[in-house]
Design a protein around this motif. Structure first.
Motif, PDB file in Angstrom:
ATOM      1  N   ASP A  98       0.864  -1.174   0.000  1.00 28.61           N
ATOM      2  CA  ASP A  98       0.000   0.000   0.000  1.00 28.61           C
ATOM      3  C   ASP A  98       0.903   1.228   0.000  1.00 28.61           C
ATOM      4  N   GLY A  99       0.720   2.083  -0.960  1.00 26.15           N
ATOM      5  CA  GLY A  99       1.549   3.275  -1.072  1.00 26.15           C
ATOM      6  C   GLY A  99       1.708   3.663  -2.525  1.00 26.15           C
ATOM      7  N   TYR A 100       2.624   4.557  -2.757  1.00 28.06           N
ATOM      8  CA  TYR A 100       2.884   4.959  -4.132  1.00 28.06           C
ATOM      9  C   TYR A 100       4.343   5.336  -4.296  1.00 28.06           C
ATOM     10  N   LEU A 145      11.315   1.136 -14.530  1.00 31.33           N
ATOM     11  CA  LEU A 145      11.744   1.078 -13.129  1.00 31.33           C
ATOM     12  C   LEU A 145      10.599   0.771 -12.174  1.00 31.33           C
ATOM     13  N   HIS A 146       9.494   1.471 -12.280  1.00 31.71           N
ATOM     14  CA  HIS A 146       8.392   1.255 -11.329  1.00 31.71           C
ATOM     15  C   HIS A 146       7.781  -0.138 -11.476  1.00 31.71           C
ATOM     16  N   ASP A 147       7.701  -0.630 -12.700  1.00 32.49           N
ATOM     17  CA  ASP A 147       7.204  -1.998 -12.890  1.00 32.49           C
ATOM     18  C   ASP A 147       8.134  -3.003 -12.223  1.00 32.49           C
ATOM     19  N   LYS A 148       9.431  -2.769 -12.303  1.00 33.06           N
ATOM     20  CA  LYS A 148      10.400  -3.679 -11.690  1.00 33.06           C
ATOM     21  C   LYS A 148      10.371  -3.570 -10.168  1.00 33.06           C
ATOM     22  N   ILE A 149      10.192  -2.371  -9.640  1.00 32.83           N
ATOM     23  CA  ILE A 149      10.056  -2.241  -8.185  1.00 32.83           C
ATOM     24  C   ILE A 149       8.852  -3.064  -7.728  1.00 32.83           C
ATOM     25  N   ASP A 150       7.738  -2.923  -8.412  1.00 40.79           N
ATOM     26  CA  ASP A 150       6.531  -3.665  -8.067  1.00 40.79           C
ATOM     27  C   ASP A 150       6.762  -5.173  -8.191  1.00 40.79           C
ATOM     28  N   PHE A 151       7.435  -5.583  -9.245  1.00 40.26           N
ATOM     29  CA  PHE A 151       7.754  -6.995  -9.440  1.00 40.26           C
ATOM     30  C   PHE A 151       8.539  -7.536  -8.251  1.00 40.26           C
ATOM     31  N   TYR A 152       9.592  -6.824  -7.849  1.00 40.02           N
ATOM     32  CA  TYR A 152      10.422  -7.296  -6.740  1.00 40.02           C
ATOM     33  C   TYR A 152       9.692  -7.214  -5.400  1.00 40.02           C
ATOM     34  N   LEU A 153       8.819  -6.232  -5.218  1.00 35.03           N
ATOM     35  CA  LEU A 153       8.015  -6.189  -3.996  1.00 35.03           C
ATOM     36  C   LEU A 153       7.173  -7.453  -3.869  1.00 35.03           C
ATOM     37  N   THR A 157      14.249   8.242  -6.611  1.00 32.79           N
ATOM     38  CA  THR A 157      12.988   7.526  -6.411  1.00 32.79           C
ATOM     39  C   THR A 157      12.560   7.671  -4.961  1.00 32.79           C
ATOM     40  N   ALA A 158      11.277   7.876  -4.757  1.00 39.19           N
ATOM     41  CA  ALA A 158      10.710   7.891  -3.411  1.00 39.19           C
ATOM     42  C   ALA A 158       9.478   6.999  -3.394  1.00 39.19           C
ATOM     43  N   ILE A 159       9.399   6.174  -2.381  1.00 44.22           N
ATOM     44  CA  ILE A 159       8.212   5.358  -2.143  1.00 44.22           C
ATOM     45  C   ILE A 159       7.632   5.815  -0.817  1.00 44.22           C
ATOM     46  N   ILE A 160       6.347   6.092  -0.827  1.00 40.51           N
ATOM     47  CA  ILE A 160       5.660   6.538   0.374  1.00 40.51           C
ATOM     48  C   ILE A 160       4.678   5.440   0.772  1.00 40.51           C
ATOM     49  N   SER A 161       4.842   4.920   1.989  1.00 43.37           N
ATOM     50  CA  SER A 161       3.978   3.860   2.484  1.00 43.37           C
ATOM     51  C   SER A 161       3.918   3.935   4.010  1.00 43.37           C
ATOM     52  N   ASP A 162       2.730   3.883   4.556  1.00 45.32           N
ATOM     53  CA  ASP A 162       2.535   3.910   6.015  1.00 45.32           C
ATOM     54  C   ASP A 162       3.249   5.079   6.683  1.00 45.32           C
ATOM     55  N   ALA A 195      15.810   6.627  -2.806  1.00 49.13           N
ATOM     56  CA  ALA A 195      17.051   6.140  -3.393  1.00 49.13           C
ATOM     57  C   ALA A 195      17.466   7.127  -4.463  1.00 49.13           C
ATOM     58  N   ASN A 196      18.763   7.281  -4.629  1.00 46.47           N
ATOM     59  CA  ASN A 196      19.215   8.126  -5.721  1.00 46.47           C
ATOM     60  C   ASN A 196      20.528   7.606  -6.288  1.00 46.47           C
TER      61      ASN A 196
END
Length: 112
Positions: A5-7, A28-36, A89-94, A100-101
């Motif tokens: 849950d997040g973006y 990149l975002h598809d791969k982040i989601d894949f690895y999550l 990249t920033a992921i916001i969750s909870d 990461a940069n």
């Protein structure tokens, strides 16, 4: 993002050309989601899950673009082998921000 849950948001700043910045934008975002999704059973701690998934996605993009650049070079397009990109990249969750940069991209969080 279906893995948590997040973006996620990212910024790419290509140098020497646009190719790597666009390549990373597209996958990149598809791969982040894949690895999550893939790492959920490996990492019980959400912090570790997100950190490792970002790291793996960045590594994937780098390796994939290296192969693209090598093939372009071999086909007579050597300039593609000289392009690069900074990334943020920033992921916001909870109520947490994971960032990461690569390169000299910087981000600032402003509380308004």
């Amino acid at each position: 993002m279906s893995g948590i849950d997040g973006y996620a948001v990212s910024v790419f700043d290509g140098h020497g050309g646009w190719q790597l910045a666009e390549f990373a934008t597209n996958i990149l975002h598809d791969k982040i989601d894949f690895y999550l999704n893939q790492n959920k059973l490996i990492y019980g701690d959400k912090d570790d899950l997100i950190k490792k998934s970002i790291e793996q996605a960045y590594e994937f993009v780098e390796k994939e673009f290296y192969d693209v650049a090598r093939r372009a070079y071999e086909m007579g397009f050597p300039s593609v082998a000289r392009v690069g990109s900074c990334a943020l990249t920033a992921i916001i969750s909870d109520n947490k921000v994971y960032s990461a940069n690569l390169g000299d991209c910087k981000g600032i969080i402003v509380n308004t």
